[in-house]
Scaffold this active site. Structure first.
Site, PDB file in Angstrom:
ATOM      1  N   LYS A  93      -5.161   2.745  -2.077  1.00  0.00           N
ATOM      2  CA  LYS A  93      -3.671   2.562  -1.701  1.00  0.00           C
ATOM      3  C   LYS A  93      -3.235   1.079  -1.882  1.00  0.00           C
ATOM      4  O   LYS A  93      -2.068   0.680  -1.996  1.00  0.00           O
ATOM      5  CB  LYS A  93      -3.721   2.967   0.386  1.00  0.00           C
ATOM      6  CG  LYS A  93      -3.774   4.702  -0.006  1.00  0.00           C
ATOM      7  CD  LYS A  93      -2.773   4.907  -0.339  1.00  0.00           C
ATOM      8  CE  LYS A  93      -2.608   6.573   0.130  1.00  0.00           C
ATOM      9  NZ  LYS A  93      -1.460   7.435  -0.579  1.00  0.00           N
ATOM     10  N   GLU A 115       6.174   4.477   5.444  1.00  0.00           N
ATOM     11  CA  GLU A 115       5.230   4.758   5.926  1.00  0.00           C
ATOM     12  C   GLU A 115       3.608   5.538   5.618  1.00  0.00           C
ATOM     13  O   GLU A 115       3.077   5.022   4.751  1.00  0.00           O
ATOM     14  CB  GLU A 115       6.076   6.350   4.958  1.00  0.00           C
ATOM     15  CG  GLU A 115       5.118   7.247   4.564  1.00  0.00           C
ATOM     16  CD  GLU A 115       4.960   6.316   2.118  1.00  0.00           C
ATOM     17  OE1 GLU A 115       4.415   6.641   2.223  1.00  0.00           O
ATOM     18  OE2 GLU A 115       5.949   5.097   3.046  1.00  0.00           O
ATOM     19  N   SER A 382     -10.810   9.089  -3.436  1.00  0.00           N
ATOM     20  CA  SER A 382      -9.939   8.508  -3.010  1.00  0.00           C
ATOM     21  C   SER A 382     -10.215   7.038  -1.962  1.00  0.00           C
ATOM     22  O   SER A 382      -9.531   6.084  -2.005  1.00  0.00           O
ATOM     23  CB  SER A 382      -9.088   8.839  -3.286  1.00  0.00           C
ATOM     24  OG  SER A 382      -8.570   9.957  -2.434  1.00  0.00           O
TER      25      SER A 382
END
Length: 408
Positions: A93, A115, A382
């Site tokens: 991220k 969010e 991830s």
């Protein structure tokens, strides 16, 4: 920094998917963002600063790692991991939050709104906002606040205000709803930092751009390690940012099969899964057209996944395009398959994967024994699973998760 992809078009469409289905007052705000993105995406100074923070703040590049023990146990294809779990803060991220906050600063914005589902995007946003000296508010479904308490505290430690979304199912969809509403109220001073490859144009293109570093590195690293490209690139898909980040640099390579893995949850009954591409149909939500799961009234359906980062009733429009074009295949893995993979990788390689990534790993573990030893599977790991350990521990204690015998 440009990718090999030629879409979206000027109106934000990947084929028939994408677009900008928003109220008229939002369009000038989105168009301002699109213009800024086009101005800076190839600006040498912007790229220099972006790459500086990727290296010096996040710790890139992340390696590709051969799971020798797991490969030997399963037989068949070699399994490599793209180790996005080794990024600062534990997930892919941060690649996107660095890029978007640098863009926000150039646009003169003072506040960041975002969010989050599993909390990884929220943590990355909070950290990058702290680094850049910007006020930060994170919207998170109340259910996710409870199951990801560690990440909530991490966000708060770094100065972010965490707002629990109490409407609807109180998960990721509702967090997006409330973040968008707050953004509209103060768009002049606020930048909405969307975390996945969803939303109205230009967000899917922006997120793909900043996540494409994953695929660029992986492509070069596989050539260095094996002298050729992998046969399969596999990634989990909720909204789809980690998958599109990996896939983009391989889309033009016909010999590389692209596989996205959605959450089958407790089963494929209504409300028990979040497999939008596998079981949904075209529909509009959150300002874009893509595959989505619908209820009897045609509204976004209730969804579920053991992983808080995958329980979203739609998916990024580029994934919908890749599915319909036949360029990528989308499959699903259940909660049980994901938790089995979670324990297996922990035991066999000493790597604790995020529950989201465990879905991709589960499919790779099924696929590998059916292939030859000359084949190569690359899985995008991830995120790391530290955030999920308390949740899994509680589920093992109450018997809702039964660890595979390998860890007994």
């Amino acid at each position: 920094m440009t990718t090999s992809a030629t879409l979206p078009n000027a109106d934000g469409f990947f084929g028939e998917f994408g677009g900008q289905y928003v109220p008229e007052p939002l369009k000038p705000i989105l168009n301002e963002l699109a213009a800024a993105f086009e101005k800076y995406r190839n600006d040498p100074e912007f790229i220099r600063e972006y790459n500086y923070y990727l290296k010096q703040f996040s710790g890139r590049e992340t390696p590709v790692y051969l799971c020798a023990n797991l490969t030997e146990k399963l037989g068949g294809a070699k399994i490599y991991l793209k180790r996005e779990d080794l990024n600062h803060l534990g997930a892919h991220k941060v690649n996107n939050t660095i890029g978007q906050i640098l863009l926000a600063k150039r646009m003169g914005k003072k506040k960041i709104i975002a969010e989050t589902g599993a909390g990884q995007h929220g943590v990355a946003t909070a950290a990058t906002a702290a680094l850049m000296g910007m006020e930060c508010t994170i919207y998170m479904g109340a259910v996710d606040v409870e199951r990801q308490k560690l990440n909530v505290f991490r966000m708060q430690m770094m100065g972010a205000t965490v707002v629990a979304a109490q409407s609807g199912q109180r998960t990721l969809k509702e967090a997006v709803d409330e973040a968008l509403a707050a953004w509209v109220q103060d768009a002049e001073n606020t930048f909405y930092l969307l975390g996945s490859a969803v939303g109205p144009h230009p967000y899917p293109a922006i997120v793909r751009e900043f996540q494409s570093v994953v695929g660029r590195e992986a492509r070069r690293q596989m050539l260095e390690s094996e002298g050729r490209l992998p046969d399969y690139c596999i990634a989990c898909v909720g909204g789809g940012s980690n998958a599109i980040g990996l896939f983009t640099e391989f889309v033009g390579d016909a010999g590389v099969k692209l596989v996205g893995v959605e959450p089958a949850g407790r089963g494929l009954e209504y409300g028990q899964h979040a497999a939008s591409l596998c079981l949904g149909g075209p529909g509009v939500m959150h300002g874009f057209n893509s595959y989505m799961l619908k209820d009897d009234q045609g509204e976004p359906a209730e969804v579920y996944s053991i992983s808080a980062g995958l329980d979203y009733p739609s998916v990024g429009p580029e994934h919908a395009y890749l599915k319909d074009a036949g360029r990528a295949q989308y499959v699903y893995a259940s909660d049980k398959e994901a938790t089995d993979a979670f324990f297996m990788l922990s035991r066999m390689e000493g790597i604790i994967p995020a529950l989201e990534s465990s879905h991709a790993l589960a499919h790779a573990m099924k696929l590998a024994p059916t292939l030859s030893k000359d084949d190569i599977i690359l899985v995008n790991l991830s995120g790391r699973g530290d955030k999920d350990v308390a949740q899994i521990e509680a589920m093992v204690a109450d018997g809702s998760v039964v660890p595979p015998c390998i860890i007994r």
